[in-house]
Design a protein around this motif. Structure first.
Motif, PDB file in Angstrom:
ATOM      1  N   ILE A 221      19.317 117.107  63.444  1.00 42.90           N
ATOM      2  CA  ILE A 221      20.449 117.942  63.838  1.00 42.90           C
ATOM      3  C   ILE A 221      21.272 117.270  64.926  1.00 42.90           C
ATOM      4  O   ILE A 221      22.509 117.329  64.919  1.00 42.90           O
ATOM      5  N   ARG A 222      20.607 116.601  65.851  1.00 37.99           N
ATOM      6  CA  ARG A 222      21.299 116.005  67.005  1.00 37.99           C
ATOM      7  C   ARG A 222      22.067 114.743  66.641  1.00 37.99           C
ATOM      8  O   ARG A 222      23.175 114.511  67.154  1.00 37.99           O
ATOM      9  N   ARG A 223      21.522 113.913  65.760  1.00 39.42           N
ATOM     10  CA  ARG A 223      22.143 112.627  65.459  1.00 39.42           C
ATOM     11  C   ARG A 223      23.279 112.750  64.444  1.00 39.42           C
ATOM     12  O   ARG A 223      23.334 113.693  63.666  1.00 39.42           O
ATOM     13  N   LYS A 224      24.138 111.760  64.452  1.00 40.67           N
ATOM     14  CA  LYS A 224      25.197 111.681  63.456  1.00 40.67           C
ATOM     15  C   LYS A 224      24.585 111.257  62.122  1.00 40.67           C
ATOM     16  O   LYS A 224      23.782 110.335  62.065  1.00 40.67           O
ATOM     17  N   CYS A 225      24.993 111.954  61.041  1.00 38.10           N
ATOM     18  CA  CYS A 225      24.439 111.673  59.718  1.00 38.10           C
ATOM     19  C   CYS A 225      25.495 111.063  58.800  1.00 38.10           C
ATOM     20  O   CYS A 225      26.681 111.400  58.881  1.00 38.10           O
ATOM     21  N   ASP A 226      25.061 110.163  57.944  1.00 41.18           N
ATOM     22  CA  ASP A 226      25.905 109.640  56.879  1.00 41.18           C
ATOM     23  C   ASP A 226      26.349 110.794  55.985  1.00 41.18           C
ATOM     24  O   ASP A 226      25.651 111.792  55.830  1.00 41.18           O
ATOM     25  N   ASP A 227      27.539 110.675  55.382  1.00 42.80           N
ATOM     26  CA  ASP A 227      28.070 111.753  54.532  1.00 42.80           C
ATOM     27  C   ASP A 227      27.095 112.149  53.429  1.00 42.80           C
ATOM     28  O   ASP A 227      27.002 113.324  53.064  1.00 42.80           O
ATOM     29  N   LYS A 228      26.368 111.173  52.891  1.00 43.39           N
ATOM     30  CA  LYS A 228      25.470 111.453  51.770  1.00 43.39           C
ATOM     31  C   LYS A 228      24.279 112.325  52.173  1.00 43.39           C
ATOM     32  O   LYS A 228      23.682 112.984  51.318  1.00 43.39           O
ATOM     33  N   ILE A 229      23.932 112.303  53.450  1.00 44.68           N
ATOM     34  CA  ILE A 229      22.797 113.123  53.891  1.00 44.68           C
ATOM     35  C   ILE A 229      23.219 114.140  54.949  1.00 44.68           C
ATOM     36  O   ILE A 229      22.362 114.719  55.632  1.00 44.68           O
ATOM     37  N   LEU A 230      24.517 114.397  55.061  1.00 45.57           N
ATOM     38  CA  LEU A 230      24.990 115.378  56.034  1.00 45.57           C
ATOM     39  C   LEU A 230      24.440 116.769  55.732  1.00 45.57           C
ATOM     40  O   LEU A 230      24.261 117.587  56.634  1.00 45.57           O
ATOM     41  N   PHE A 231      24.150 117.019  54.466  1.00 46.85           N
ATOM     42  CA  PHE A 231      23.607 118.331  54.087  1.00 46.85           C
ATOM     43  C   PHE A 231      22.292 118.623  54.795  1.00 46.85           C
ATOM     44  O   PHE A 231      21.950 119.789  55.022  1.00 46.85           O
ATOM     45  N   GLU A 266      15.250 108.902  57.226  1.00 41.57           N
ATOM     46  CA  GLU A 266      14.899 107.630  57.844  1.00 41.57           C
ATOM     47  C   GLU A 266      15.457 106.444  57.055  1.00 41.57           C
ATOM     48  O   GLU A 266      15.904 105.452  57.632  1.00 41.57           O
ATOM     49  N   LEU A 267      15.442 106.543  55.719  1.00 41.58           N
ATOM     50  CA  LEU A 267      15.996 105.473  54.893  1.00 41.58           C
ATOM     51  C   LEU A 267      17.468 105.254  55.204  1.00 41.58           C
ATOM     52  O   LEU A 267      17.916 104.124  55.422  1.00 41.58           O
ATOM     53  N   TYR A 268      18.231 106.341  55.211  1.00 39.44           N
ATOM     54  CA  TYR A 268      19.668 106.235  55.468  1.00 39.44           C
ATOM     55  C   TYR A 268      19.949 105.821  56.904  1.00 39.44           C
ATOM     56  O   TYR A 268      20.873 105.045  57.165  1.00 39.44           O
ATOM     57  N   HIS A 269      19.160 106.332  57.846  1.00 39.12           N
ATOM     58  CA  HIS A 269      19.381 105.999  59.248  1.00 39.12           C
ATOM     59  C   HIS A 269      19.132 104.509  59.498  1.00 39.12           C
ATOM     60  O   HIS A 269      19.927 103.836  60.166  1.00 39.12           O
TER      61      HIS A 269
END
Length: 293
Positions: A221-231, A266-269
């Motif tokens: 929730i705290r970190r910025k997420c890639d659009d693909k995993i923003l959900f 974790e993969l996307y991050h």
């Protein structure tokens, strides 16, 4: 996740049309048209997944994919879950579309309107309204959750240490655990800890253990997420908001899907972090060449 979603919906549909309990249900409200199934967290995950697809692509077909998930939500009949999911979806929409979010929310509300035309959803809403009218609210001192909260915060624990570290997961084969699996009112509302979701879980396993369980969620929730995993961010916002009065976070079968989501994140991050390092090195390399020349 999508394959698991389809499998779950097939099982859910079979149970829905059957008058008998075919699967081992998580709740036993079938007589009033309510029930929940183990592993139904996948329905809510895919609701946010496909809604994200809809927001980023604008293709209304993705709204059709979330219709079954809303059936699951309404048949479960938890008022806090419905309120939490609408709030989280609203935040998700605004996060992606900002000013244009009204258009997308209107289309989403049309989907809700279509669902409301079905007898199953209407019956679920009527049941929720009856519970509201019967005084099933926190303003009522006789509301079972109020009784449970008073019991666990004032009578249950033997010491302050137990209050912090928990009194232990009840085992029905022990003297301590047996009262948790009875409906005898003279023994106290022992089995009510699950009605308080993650708060109730802290009464059993302790506050530090619950915070450890929630640490990966806070991280997402705290970190910025890639659009693909923003959900993922908004799914977990929904889950936290609704898990104060339901056990959805730790219902049987849920941790399998938590594992999938944490792994996906974790993969996307790591991939994003690797790309940023590569981009920085490329820019530094170009800068050196310019300076040298």
């Amino acid at each position: 996740m999508v394959i698991a979603y389809v499998i779950f919906l097939c099982c859910f549909t079979i149970q829905l049309i059957s008058p008998d309990e075919i699967f081992n249900l998580a709740t036993d409200y079938m007589d009033i048209g309510r029930f929940t199934m183990y592993g139904q967290l996948i329905a809510y995950i895919c609701l946010f997944y496909f809604y994200g697809k809809y927001l980023f692509s604008g293709k209304t077909k993705y709204l059709l994919y979330i219709l079954p998930a809303f059936f699951v939500l309404f048949i479960a009949g938890f008022r806090t879950q419905i309120a939490a999911i609408l709030l989280a979806l609203g935040l998700f929409t605004y996060s992606v579309k900002k000013i244009a979010s009204i258009k997308y929310m209107l289309l989403f509300l049309i989907v809700i309107g279509v669902l409301y035309q079905t007898s199953v959803v209407q019956n679920s809403i009527n049941n929720m309204m009856k519970r509201q009218e019967a005084g099933d609210t926190f303003a009522n001192e006789d509301y079972i959750r109020v009784i449970q909260f008073n019991y666990f915060t004032k009578e249950h624990f033997k010491s302050p240490v137990e209050y912090i570290l928990g009194s232990g997961i009840p085992n029905p084969r022990t003297k301590y655990g047996q009262p948790f699996y009875t409906v005898d009112p003279t023994l106290g509302p022992y089995n009510g800890w699950q009605d308080w979701g993650i708060v109730g879980l802290s009464w059993m396993i302790g506050i530090p253990a619950v915070l450890a369980l929630l640490f990966p969620v806070f991280r997402i929730i705290r970190r910025k997420c890639d659009d693909k995993i923003l959900f993922l961010k908004f799914f977990y916002i929904f889950l936290l908001l609704s898990s104060f009065t339901t056990i959805e976070f730790y219902r049987v079968g849920s941790f399998f899907f938590h594992g999938l989501l944490f792994y996906l994140y974790e993969l996307y991050h790591r991939h994003s972090k690797h790309d940023n390092i590569g981009h920085t090195q490329k820019v530094l390399g170009q800068t050196r060449r310019v300076v040298n020349s």
